[in-house]
Design a protein around this motif. Sequence first.
Motif, short mmCIF file in Angstrom:
data_model
loop_
_atom_site.label_atom_id
_atom_site.label_comp_id
_atom_site.label_asym_id
_atom_site.label_seq_id
_atom_site.Cartn_x
_atom_site.Cartn_y
_atom_site.Cartn_z
N ASN A 18 -9.55 6.89 13.16
CA ASN A 18 -10.87 7.22 12.64
C ASN A 18 -11.77 5.98 12.66
O ASN A 18 -11.38 4.93 13.16
N ASP A 19 -12.96 6.10 12.10
CA ASP A 19 -13.91 4.99 12.18
C ASP A 19 -13.49 3.80 11.33
O ASP A 19 -14.11 2.74 11.39
N LYS A 20 -12.43 3.96 10.54
CA LYS A 20 -11.89 2.84 9.76
C LYS A 20 -10.68 2.20 10.44
O LYS A 20 -10.04 1.31 9.88
N GLY A 21 -10.33 2.70 11.63
CA GLY A 21 -9.16 2.17 12.33
C GLY A 21 -7.84 2.69 11.80
O GLY A 21 -6.78 2.11 12.03
N VAL A 22 -7.88 3.82 11.11
CA VAL A 22 -6.70 4.41 10.48
C VAL A 22 -6.29 5.68 11.23
O VAL A 22 -7.14 6.45 11.69
N ILE A 23 -4.99 5.90 11.35
CA ILE A 23 -4.44 7.09 12.01
C ILE A 23 -4.33 8.19 10.96
O ILE A 23 -3.44 8.16 10.10
N ASP A 24 -5.24 9.14 11.02
CA ASP A 24 -5.29 10.25 10.07
C ASP A 24 -4.96 11.51 10.86
O ASP A 24 -5.82 12.29 11.22
N ALA A 25 -3.67 11.70 11.13
CA ALA A 25 -3.24 12.65 12.16
C ALA A 25 -2.44 13.81 11.59
O ALA A 25 -1.76 13.70 10.56
N LEU A 26 -2.49 14.91 12.33
CA LEU A 26 -1.79 16.14 12.00
C LEU A 26 -0.63 16.33 12.96
O LEU A 26 -0.79 16.21 14.18
N GLY A 271 0.07 2.62 -1.59
CA GLY A 271 -1.23 1.97 -1.77
C GLY A 271 -1.23 1.04 -2.96
O GLY A 271 -1.74 -0.09 -2.89
N ASP A 272 -0.66 1.48 -4.07
CA ASP A 272 -0.59 0.65 -5.27
C ASP A 272 0.19 -0.63 -5.02
O ASP A 272 -0.08 -1.67 -5.63
N ALA A 273 1.18 -0.53 -4.11
CA ALA A 273 2.01 -1.70 -3.78
C ALA A 273 1.42 -2.55 -2.66
O ALA A 273 2.03 -3.52 -2.23
N HIS A 274 0.23 -2.15 -2.16
CA HIS A 274 -0.46 -2.88 -1.08
C HIS A 274 0.39 -2.96 0.19
O HIS A 274 0.43 -4.00 0.86
N VAL A 275 1.07 -1.87 0.48
CA VAL A 275 1.89 -1.80 1.70
C VAL A 275 0.96 -1.58 2.89
O VAL A 275 0.14 -0.66 2.87
N PRO A 276 1.06 -2.39 3.95
CA PRO A 276 0.09 -2.32 5.06
C PRO A 276 0.39 -1.23 6.08
O PRO A 276 0.50 -1.48 7.28
N PHE A 277 0.50 0.02 5.62
CA PHE A 277 0.71 1.13 6.56
C PHE A 277 -0.64 1.57 7.12
O PHE A 277 -1.69 1.40 6.49
N SER A 278 -0.62 2.13 8.32
CA SER A 278 -1.87 2.41 9.05
C SER A 278 -2.21 3.89 9.15
O SER A 278 -3.00 4.28 10.00
N GLY A 279 -1.61 4.72 8.30
CA GLY A 279 -1.98 6.12 8.30
C GLY A 279 -0.79 7.04 8.18
O GLY A 279 0.30 6.64 7.74
N VAL A 280 -0.99 8.28 8.62
CA VAL A 280 0.04 9.30 8.51
C VAL A 280 0.03 10.20 9.74
O VAL A 280 -0.97 10.31 10.44
N LEU A 281 1.15 10.82 9.98
CA LEU A 281 1.25 12.01 10.81
C LEU A 281 1.82 13.07 9.89
O LEU A 281 3.03 13.14 9.68
N SER A 282 0.96 13.84 9.28
CA SER A 282 1.38 14.80 8.27
C SER A 282 1.57 16.17 8.90
O SER A 282 0.64 16.73 9.49
N GLY A 283 2.77 16.70 8.78
CA GLY A 283 3.08 18.00 9.38
C GLY A 283 3.19 19.09 8.36
O GLY A 283 2.21 19.62 7.83
N ARG A 284 4.44 19.42 8.01
CA ARG A 284 4.68 20.57 7.14
C ARG A 284 4.00 20.45 5.78
O ARG A 284 3.65 21.46 5.17
N ALA A 285 3.81 19.21 5.29
CA ALA A 285 3.10 19.04 4.02
C ALA A 285 1.69 19.61 4.08
O ALA A 285 1.11 19.96 3.05
#
Length: 347
Positions: A18-26, A271-285
């Motif tokens: 997305n425009d923030k450089g984050v993978i916001d994927a399905l 997020g609270d732990a400031h873990v540098p993950f770059s997004g999600v691939l969210s399926g069944r959820a």
Amino acid sequence: MTKYLSKGKFDRMEKLTNDKGVIDALALDQRGSLVKAMKKASEDYGKLFSMKMVYDFKEAVTGVLSPHTSAVLLDEEMGFKGIKAKDPKTGLIMSYEKTGYDANEEGRLPSLIPEQSAQIMVENGADALKVLIYYNPNDKDEINDQKKAFAERFGTEALAAQVPTFFEIVTYDDKYASDSAEFAKEKPQLVLESMKEFTQDKYHIDVLKMEVPFNPSYIKEWNPDRDDGVYTEAEAEKYLVELGAAATRPFIFLSAGVPTDVFQKELKLAGDAHVPFSGVLSGRATWLESVDIYIRDGKDALIDWLNHKGTRNVNGFTEILNQTATPWFEAYGGMDNIQVIDIDNLN
């Protein structure tokens, strides 16, 4: 250290984020598990199952939800109608592995779809390729050496095609059921060791698709009614921090079939732990609840659910990612530290 990327890979990574450089994927590349769920629902509601149900379901989910995501993961085998229904502005990640594994063969070995190749999938519109492996770092060398070679072949082939690689790791131990307390105790180590292995440069993996390094059903504070809790919330947070510290490239989290609210809780903890993950691939959820609705009440009811609850699910993840996720290029020290090479014009 400067990160070198081919122009093809770089441009496609930009398409997937997305425009923030984050993978916001399905994620909608489920095949065997989706067929199984639809067959069960058909039996429960006295309906006659057909594969057309699967094709039409993927088409409807993709058509309604893809405009709200940066990318969608689909398979050509059962998701060909979904690929056509995808919003043209949304990136396309395509599955390259066969669904499932041969239960009669030791090691849950992966294999690729035989009629596909990286180049063929790029020509068919793929902006990225994804494979899944089942991995236990404690397995015998003769098993894990095959999986490491598989990963290297996948990464090298995609490197030549200038297409980003998404590498999904699902940990297991054949001694224990995946939902058991015994496996929950092992899981942090299995996920962390898997990250340490496949984050290495030699695999040419662009995005690691990781499980959270715990089973949320065994976090004591999250499940006060059970007496077999394995970890405290603070311990789960520590495992997330260790996972992030081990990564040398972008990584995202998979939902692993947990309910929407649980996956959102996991992301907030990261997020609270400031873990540098770059997004999600969210399926069944995101969409699993709609399978029963579709089988029981038909396509119009599915579309209505997607337009309301499904869209809320997707937008809920987007809102959390806006607060918690790190742009993919920060894994390499920022955009200024990436050098893009136009391989097509090299002599």
